[in-house]
Design an enzyme around this catalytic site. Structure first.
Site, PDB file in Angstrom:
ATOM      1  CG  ASP A   1      -6.666  -1.463  -2.138  1.00 51.67           C
ATOM      2  OD1 ASP A   1      -6.823  -2.684  -2.332  1.00 51.67           O
ATOM      3  OD2 ASP A   1      -5.860  -1.001  -1.308  1.00 51.67           O
TER       4      ASP A   1
ATOM      5  CG  ASP B   1      -2.061  -0.974   1.120  1.00 53.36           C
ATOM      6  OD1 ASP B   1      -2.492  -1.275  -0.005  1.00 53.36           O
ATOM      7  OD2 ASP B   1      -2.533  -1.432   2.174  1.00 53.36           O
TER       8      ASP B   1
END
Length: 158
Positions: A128, A110
């Site tokens: 995402d 991330d």
């Protein structure tokens, strides 16, 4: 499937760029409300199940692969509507982007960090965005006109 592969490749390229140019745990301020970070998430969205002890890696990988395969079959059989097709492509590309991370390093990379006045949204990534954007497309598509079998049956009656 080519479009899903393109999204998967784009996601993996950006993650590779972050991983090779920003040491893990580092923060690069971009604006007053946005940072680039390099963190690893062993769980699901919002770090859900991150501390689950390891079983989640296999479960989340399996779910990503099974859902992607099911959506690929549905695409292959033919989907009515461009929005639904685009949503399935985004879901496949995003899910497999995160699956690739889990298989390669045991966690998802991330790197996008939104914050305001000391409050940080959980870090996320391009995969995402594909997944959430695709879910939004499915919602929009579900609000559109319906031409399902019930309507066809009604039109056929006299």
């Amino acid at each position: 499937m080519g479009a899903a592969a393109l999204l998967l490749s784009l996601d993996q390229f950006v993650k590779w760029t972050i991983a090779t140019s920003l040491p893990r745990g580092e923060v690069m301020a971009i604006t007053a409300w946005f940072n680039l970070v390099h963190v690893l998430n062993p769980g699901a969205s919002f770090s859900f199940l991150a501390e689950a002890g390891g079983w989640q890696l296999h479960a989340l990988t399996a779910v990503g692969v099974v859902v992607s395969a099911a959506l690929a079959v549905l695409l292959w059989r033919g989907i009515r509507g461009r929005l639904v097709s685009a949503a399935y492509v985004g879901l496949i590309g995003g899910a497999l982007g995160n699956v690739a991370d889990r298989l390669r390093i045991g966690a998802v990379v991330d790197y996008l960090d939104l914050h305001w006045r000391g409050m940080h949204w959980p870090a996320f990534n391009l995969a995402d965005i594909f997944i959430v954007g695709s879910a939004a497309l499915l919602i929009v598509a579900s609000l559109g006109s319906r031409d399902d079998s019930r309507e066809v049956g009604r039109r056929g009656t006299t």
